[in-house]
Design an enzyme around this catalytic site. Structure first.
Site, PDB file in Angstrom:
ATOM      1  N   SER A 110      17.895  -2.997  53.653  1.00  0.00           N
ATOM      2  CA  SER A 110      17.392  -4.336  53.328  1.00  0.00           C
ATOM      3  C   SER A 110      18.056  -5.322  54.277  1.00  0.00           C
ATOM      4  O   SER A 110      17.513  -5.662  55.317  1.00  0.00           O
ATOM      5  CB  SER A 110      17.659  -4.667  51.863  1.00  0.00           C
ATOM      6  OG  SER A 110      16.798  -3.894  51.039  1.00  0.00           O
ATOM      7  N   GLY A 112      21.178  -4.795  55.670  1.00  0.00           N
ATOM      8  CA  GLY A 112      22.003  -4.088  56.660  1.00  0.00           C
ATOM      9  C   GLY A 112      23.476  -4.453  56.629  1.00  0.00           C
ATOM     10  O   GLY A 112      24.190  -4.249  57.613  1.00  0.00           O
ATOM     11  N   HIS A 113      23.986  -4.952  55.490  1.00  0.00           N
ATOM     12  CA  HIS A 113      25.403  -5.332  55.427  1.00  0.00           C
ATOM     13  C   HIS A 113      26.305  -4.229  54.897  1.00  0.00           C
ATOM     14  O   HIS A 113      27.495  -4.460  54.702  1.00  0.00           O
ATOM     15  CB  HIS A 113      25.586  -6.574  54.557  1.00  0.00           C
ATOM     16  CG  HIS A 113      25.250  -7.833  55.279  1.00  0.00           C
ATOM     17  ND1 HIS A 113      23.978  -8.153  55.638  1.00  0.00           N
ATOM     18  CD2 HIS A 113      26.027  -8.851  55.725  1.00  0.00           C
ATOM     19  CE1 HIS A 113      23.987  -9.308  56.266  1.00  0.00           C
ATOM     20  NE2 HIS A 113      25.207  -9.754  56.343  1.00  0.00           N
ATOM     21  N   ASP A 114      25.752  -3.075  54.592  1.00  0.00           N
ATOM     22  CA  ASP A 114      26.616  -2.003  54.087  1.00  0.00           C
ATOM     23  C   ASP A 114      27.825  -1.896  55.020  1.00  0.00           C
ATOM     24  O   ASP A 114      27.658  -1.673  56.226  1.00  0.00           O
ATOM     25  CB  ASP A 114      25.854  -0.674  54.057  1.00  0.00           C
ATOM     26  CG  ASP A 114      26.635   0.394  53.322  1.00  0.00           C
ATOM     27  OD1 ASP A 114      26.195   0.786  52.230  1.00  0.00           O
ATOM     28  OD2 ASP A 114      27.697   0.830  53.833  1.00  0.00           O
ATOM     29  N   CYS A 175      27.507 -14.865  51.393  1.00  0.00           N
ATOM     30  CA  CYS A 175      27.093 -14.741  52.797  1.00  0.00           C
ATOM     31  C   CYS A 175      25.569 -14.788  52.859  1.00  0.00           C
ATOM     32  O   CYS A 175      24.892 -13.959  52.237  1.00  0.00           O
ATOM     33  CB  CYS A 175      27.608 -13.432  53.357  1.00  0.00           C
ATOM     34  SG  CYS A 175      27.009 -13.093  54.989  1.00  0.00           S
ATOM     35  N   ALA A 180      18.989  -8.889  49.578  1.00  0.00           N
ATOM     36  CA  ALA A 180      18.860  -8.742  48.130  1.00  0.00           C
ATOM     37  C   ALA A 180      18.938  -7.255  47.734  1.00  0.00           C
ATOM     38  O   ALA A 180      19.611  -6.891  46.765  1.00  0.00           O
ATOM     39  CB  ALA A 180      17.532  -9.340  47.668  1.00  0.00           C
ATOM     40  N   GLY A 181      18.274  -6.390  48.495  1.00  0.00           N
ATOM     41  CA  GLY A 181      18.143  -4.975  48.109  1.00  0.00           C
ATOM     42  C   GLY A 181      19.471  -4.276  47.888  1.00  0.00           C
ATOM     43  O   GLY A 181      19.711  -3.683  46.831  1.00  0.00           O
ATOM     44  N   TYR A 189      28.365 -10.746  43.546  1.00  0.00           N
ATOM     45  CA  TYR A 189      28.915 -11.960  42.924  1.00  0.00           C
ATOM     46  C   TYR A 189      29.198 -13.035  43.959  1.00  0.00           C
ATOM     47  O   TYR A 189      29.356 -12.757  45.141  1.00  0.00           O
ATOM     48  CB  TYR A 189      30.169 -11.654  42.102  1.00  0.00           C
ATOM     49  CG  TYR A 189      31.374 -11.291  42.936  1.00  0.00           C
ATOM     50  CD1 TYR A 189      32.111 -12.281  43.584  1.00  0.00           C
ATOM     51  CD2 TYR A 189      31.782  -9.973  43.072  1.00  0.00           C
ATOM     52  CE1 TYR A 189      33.206 -11.963  44.362  1.00  0.00           C
ATOM     53  CE2 TYR A 189      32.884  -9.647  43.841  1.00  0.00           C
ATOM     54  CZ  TYR A 189      33.594 -10.651  44.487  1.00  0.00           C
ATOM     55  OH  TYR A 189      34.672 -10.324  45.251  1.00  0.00           O
ATOM     56  N   TYR A 476      31.739  -3.243  48.451  1.00  0.00           N
ATOM     57  CA  TYR A 476      32.615  -3.160  49.637  1.00  0.00           C
ATOM     58  C   TYR A 476      32.973  -1.686  49.814  1.00  0.00           C
ATOM     59  O   TYR A 476      34.110  -1.257  49.685  1.00  0.00           O
ATOM     60  CB  TYR A 476      33.848  -4.059  49.479  1.00  0.00           C
ATOM     61  CG  TYR A 476      33.486  -5.518  49.587  1.00  0.00           C
ATOM     62  CD1 TYR A 476      32.975  -6.023  50.789  1.00  0.00           C
ATOM     63  CD2 TYR A 476      33.599  -6.384  48.518  1.00  0.00           C
ATOM     64  CE1 TYR A 476      32.599  -7.355  50.902  1.00  0.00           C
ATOM     65  CE2 TYR A 476      33.220  -7.716  48.624  1.00  0.00           C
ATOM     66  CZ  TYR A 476      32.716  -8.191  49.815  1.00  0.00           C
ATOM     67  OH  TYR A 476      32.336  -9.496  49.936  1.00  0.00           O
TER      68      TYR A 476
HETATM   69  P1  FDA Z   1      22.069  -2.681  53.273  1.00  0.00           P
HETATM   70  O1  FDA Z   1      20.673  -2.866  53.675  1.00  0.00           O
HETATM   71  O2  FDA Z   1      23.016  -2.119  54.278  1.00  0.00           O
HETATM   72  O3  FDA Z   1      22.117  -1.837  51.934  1.00  0.00           O
HETATM   73  C1  FDA Z   1      23.307  -1.474  51.273  1.00  0.00           C
HETATM   74  C2  FDA Z   1      23.078  -0.173  50.499  1.00  0.00           C
HETATM   75  O4  FDA Z   1      21.992  -0.326  49.588  1.00  0.00           O
HETATM   76  C3  FDA Z   1      22.698   0.991  51.392  1.00  0.00           C
HETATM   77  O5  FDA Z   1      23.172   2.187  50.803  1.00  0.00           O
HETATM   78  C4  FDA Z   1      21.189   0.975  51.360  1.00  0.00           C
HETATM   79  O6  FDA Z   1      20.611   2.218  51.697  1.00  0.00           O
HETATM   80  C5  FDA Z   1      20.906   0.562  49.937  1.00  0.00           C
HETATM   81  N1  FDA Z   1      19.669  -0.193  49.799  1.00  0.00           N
HETATM   82  C6  FDA Z   1      19.304  -1.282  50.510  1.00  0.00           C
HETATM   83  N2  FDA Z   1      18.117  -1.734  50.093  1.00  0.00           N
HETATM   84  C7  FDA Z   1      17.715  -0.944  49.093  1.00  0.00           C
HETATM   85  C8  FDA Z   1      16.552  -0.910  48.279  1.00  0.00           C
HETATM   86  N3  FDA Z   1      15.599  -1.797  48.442  1.00  0.00           N
HETATM   87  N4  FDA Z   1      16.431   0.062  47.347  1.00  0.00           N
HETATM   88  C9  FDA Z   1      17.411   0.989  47.184  1.00  0.00           C
HETATM   89  N5  FDA Z   1      18.545   1.011  47.945  1.00  0.00           N
HETATM   90  C10 FDA Z   1      18.707   0.051  48.891  1.00  0.00           C
HETATM   91  N6  FDA Z   1      29.198  -8.868  48.201  1.00  0.00           N
HETATM   92  C11 FDA Z   1      29.344  -9.715  47.143  1.00  0.00           C
HETATM   93  O7  FDA Z   1      29.242  -9.285  45.995  1.00  0.00           O
HETATM   94  N7  FDA Z   1      29.554 -11.048  47.364  1.00  0.00           N
HETATM   95  C12 FDA Z   1      29.630 -11.585  48.609  1.00  0.00           C
HETATM   96  O8  FDA Z   1      29.817 -12.794  48.755  1.00  0.00           O
HETATM   97  C13 FDA Z   1      29.494 -10.693  49.719  1.00  0.00           C
HETATM   98  N8  FDA Z   1      29.586 -11.151  51.017  1.00  0.00           N
HETATM   99  C14 FDA Z   1      29.487 -10.277  52.068  1.00  0.00           C
HETATM  100  C15 FDA Z   1      29.613 -10.747  53.386  1.00  0.00           C
HETATM  101  C16 FDA Z   1      29.518  -9.862  54.449  1.00  0.00           C
HETATM  102  C17 FDA Z   1      29.628 -10.392  55.848  1.00  0.00           C
HETATM  103  C18 FDA Z   1      29.333  -8.476  54.212  1.00  0.00           C
HETATM  104  C19 FDA Z   1      29.273  -7.509  55.356  1.00  0.00           C
HETATM  105  C20 FDA Z   1      29.204  -8.009  52.915  1.00  0.00           C
HETATM  106  C21 FDA Z   1      29.277  -8.907  51.837  1.00  0.00           C
HETATM  107  N9  FDA Z   1      29.144  -8.460  50.524  1.00  0.00           N
HETATM  108  C22 FDA Z   1      29.281  -9.333  49.481  1.00  0.00           C
HETATM  109  C23 FDA Z   1      28.864  -7.042  50.259  1.00  0.00           C
HETATM  110  C24 FDA Z   1      27.349  -6.846  50.091  1.00  0.00           C
HETATM  111  O9  FDA Z   1      26.975  -7.273  48.799  1.00  0.00           O
HETATM  112  C25 FDA Z   1      26.988  -5.354  50.237  1.00  0.00           C
HETATM  113  O10 FDA Z   1      27.366  -4.895  51.498  1.00  0.00           O
HETATM  114  C26 FDA Z   1      25.499  -5.109  50.002  1.00  0.00           C
HETATM  115  O11 FDA Z   1      25.299  -3.755  49.705  1.00  0.00           O
HETATM  116  C27 FDA Z   1      24.677  -5.510  51.189  1.00  0.00           C
HETATM  117  O12 FDA Z   1      23.311  -5.428  50.914  1.00  0.00           O
HETATM  118  P2  FDA Z   1      22.281  -5.367  52.151  1.00  0.00           P
HETATM  119  O13 FDA Z   1      20.931  -5.246  51.615  1.00  0.00           O
HETATM  120  O14 FDA Z   1      22.593  -6.484  53.097  1.00  0.00           O
HETATM  121  O15 FDA Z   1      22.775  -4.054  52.866  1.00  0.00           O
END
Ligand code: FDA
Length: 541
Positions: A110, A112-114, A175, A180-181, A189, A476
């Protein structure tokens, strides 16, 4: 000579043409996967917008567009055979169908912040399902709800809410580029969590595709699965396409503040005192401490700074009266405070210029670095001597770009039972501590030294943090805690090592749900919940 089953040649030939133009050499499973997908997508213009194979001129830019940890964007990082960017639900189902059929692991991405790159890196042949075109948001202010597709960023969600009203909000992360995903899949949070709980606590429905390609909502997936997807970690139970959110009320004016204290200004003692107070303050107040290395007033020397930053859902006078009464040691004064709207506070906490809120739509507003994260939960105040040691670690060379982010818990988080959702870290926590060490992409050759620093810090913190299990926040993600076997069965016992850290006793229910909805463990990554029975054993291998 290669043999293919009977099929309509036209779409497949289009892929072949695209691939040959791009110079890609393909082995059987790759051909088969593309053949399968091209049959189902059926027209050239769709194929060219949805499938990106290696050597396609846009492949790298699509791959890198959502990489938020440059530790995983080196030439040596394993790359997906293809990136699929579905335009509609049927494309998602087709990708699922063809990946399953032809043995490719699927990584759902979604935002990409993993932090361990799990949405776009895998050691086994894989494809990325990138939800970058699933970003629609519908805000219904009358009923105070919203639907958001998984690929939307938190910035886009907040922007869409604020475009309609300045007295509703959503309690998610700080951030703006986080997706959302993934975020909702792990809890999520931010500045409103002491008042309203996690993002996941405020999700009231979802739209998901399960491993059999069925499109489910809350009712049809059932309460067990709906429970699991709200915090049990991504890429585990299915592909969540969209989420229905309960919006929460905020006043038209909130007050934010920042007070910096370095070692010479008693940072250690003030932080020590903060631990006794912050979690008991009214739930209208959010307070976070950041520990970082900064320049000291003596030229050429460094010191460590504790930045106390927070937000009150109220006006400046109320804030100053409250802090002067409960936490006078902070020395909060009017010049540290700023009244603004909630959406402006999103810019403030996101480190963005307090100008136009349009910047919330810009995914590249902040630089991307390489990083390693670890997290802890603290239940007893750390003694001053312990804090001194923590501070001194931030004076080390590797900590130039490191931060410990420490939000106070309490408030609503104390009221929600541990088993309400998979996220178990509720009552009894004074705060969470996330340690992030960062470096530039150019310094990637030295990654090891920064990662060792974060491991030393984590080891140093052992006496002061939660025990049995040493709890951690799944959002994290930290692969140092243990990983699944990449290509073999992972036992309950093995996964328990990290599973109980992230989920405590909820891990057991997560395993039960996983066993029910994805017994063959199709949706998996290095730290996904394993099913109880081995798919390998079942097949008699
Ligand atoms: P990404 O796309 O990388 O997905 C994360 C994981 O979820 C992966 O395993 C992925 O395969 C899976 N996934 C994604 N989309 C999916 C879908 N639609 N269905 C099923 N699985 C799915 N956290 C927090 O609580 N508060 C904060 O303020 C922050 N701030 C923050 C800042 C920065 C710079 C970073 C790098 C990280 C955070 N985080 C955070 C942590 C963040 O909540 C965590 O990394 C999330 O998983 C990121 O979601 P993304 O969709 O961006 O990541």
């Amino acid at each position: 000579m290669m043999k293919f089953p009977q099929f309509s040649m036209l779409p497949f030939l289009m892929v072949v043409v695209m691939l040959s133009l791009s110079g890609t050499t393909l082995s059987h499973p790759h051909w088969d996967f593309l053949h399968c997908l091209s049959l189902r997508l059926a027209n050239y213009s769709t194929i060219s917008k949805v499938i990106y194979v290696q050597n396609n001129p846009s492949y790298l830019s699509v791959l890198n567009a959502s990489i938020h940890n440059t530790r995983f964007s080196t030439p040596a990082t394993p790359k997906p055979f293809a990136i699929i960017t579905p335009l509609k639900t049927s494309h998602v189902r087709s990708t699922l169908y063809c990946s399953k059929k032809h043995g490719f692991q699927l990584r759902i991405r979604s935002g990409g912040h993993d932090v361990e790159g799990l949405s776009y890196v895998s050691e086994v042949p894989f494809v990325i399902l990138d939800l970058l075109n699933f970003r629609a948001i519908k805000i219904d202010t009358k009923n105070e709800v919203a639907w958001v597709q998984s690929g939307a960023t938190l910035g886009e969600l907040y922007y869409a809410i604020a475009a309609k009203t300045n007295t509703l909000a959503f309690p998610a992360g700080m951030c703006h580029t986080v997706g959302a995903g993934g975020h909702f899949s792990g809890g999520g949070y931010g500045t409103l969590f002491r008042k309203y709980g996690l993002a996941a606590d405020n999700i009231i429905d979802a739209r998901m595709i399960d491993v059999n390609g069925r499109i489910l909502d809350r009712k049809s997936m059932g309460e067990d699965v709906f429970w699991a997807i709200r915090g049990g970690g991504g890429n585990t139970f299915g592909i969540v396409l969209a989420w229905k959110l309960k919006l929460v009320p905020v006043p038209a004016v909130v007050t934010v503040f920042t007070v910096n204290k370095n070692l010479e200004q008693n940072a250690t003692k003030i932080f020590h005192r903060w631990q006794y107070i912050a979690h008991k303050l009214p739930d209208d107040l959010f307070m976070n401490v950041w520990i970082t290395k900064v320049n000291s007033s003596q030229v050429g020397t460094k010191t460590v700074q504790a930045t106390f930053r927070g937000m009150l859902l109220g006006g400046v006078d109320e804030l100053i009266t409250l802090i002067q009464d409960k936490f006078p040691e902070l020395g909060l004064a009017e010049e540290n405070c700023n009244e603004m709207s909630w959406i402006e506070s999103v810019l403030y906490f996101g480190g963005l210029p307090l100008q136009s809120v349009d910047i919330l739509l810009d995914k590249n507003a902040l630089p991307t670095l390489s990083l390693k994260a670890k997290s802890d939960y603290v239940k007893e105040p750390i003694p001053e001597s312990g804090i001194e040691g923590l501070m001194s670690m931030f004076l080390e060379e590797e900590a130039d770009n490191a931060v410990a982010m420490i939000p106070a818990f309490g408030g609503k988080m104390d009221e929600i039972p541990e088993n309400e959702l998979p996220y178990p870290h509720r009552a009894g926590n004074l705060f969470e501590a996330t340690y992030i060490v960062q470096w530039t992409k150019e310094q990637n050759a030295e990654s090891g030294k920064y990662i060792s620093w974060s491991r030393r810090l984590y080891s140093y913190m052992t006496p002061y943090v939660s025990k049995s299990p040493r709890e951690a926040y799944v959002n994290y993600r930290d692969l140092d805690l243990g990983i699944n076997n990449i290509n073999d069965y992972t036992s309950y016992e093995q996964a328990s090592i990290w599973g109980f850290k992230y989920f405590k006793n909820n891990f057991k229910r997560l395993v039960q749900v996983k066993t029910k909805v994805d017994p063959m463990n199709f949706f998996r990554n290095e730290q996904s919940i394993p099913p109880l029975l081995s798919p390998w054993k079942k097949k008699g291998n």
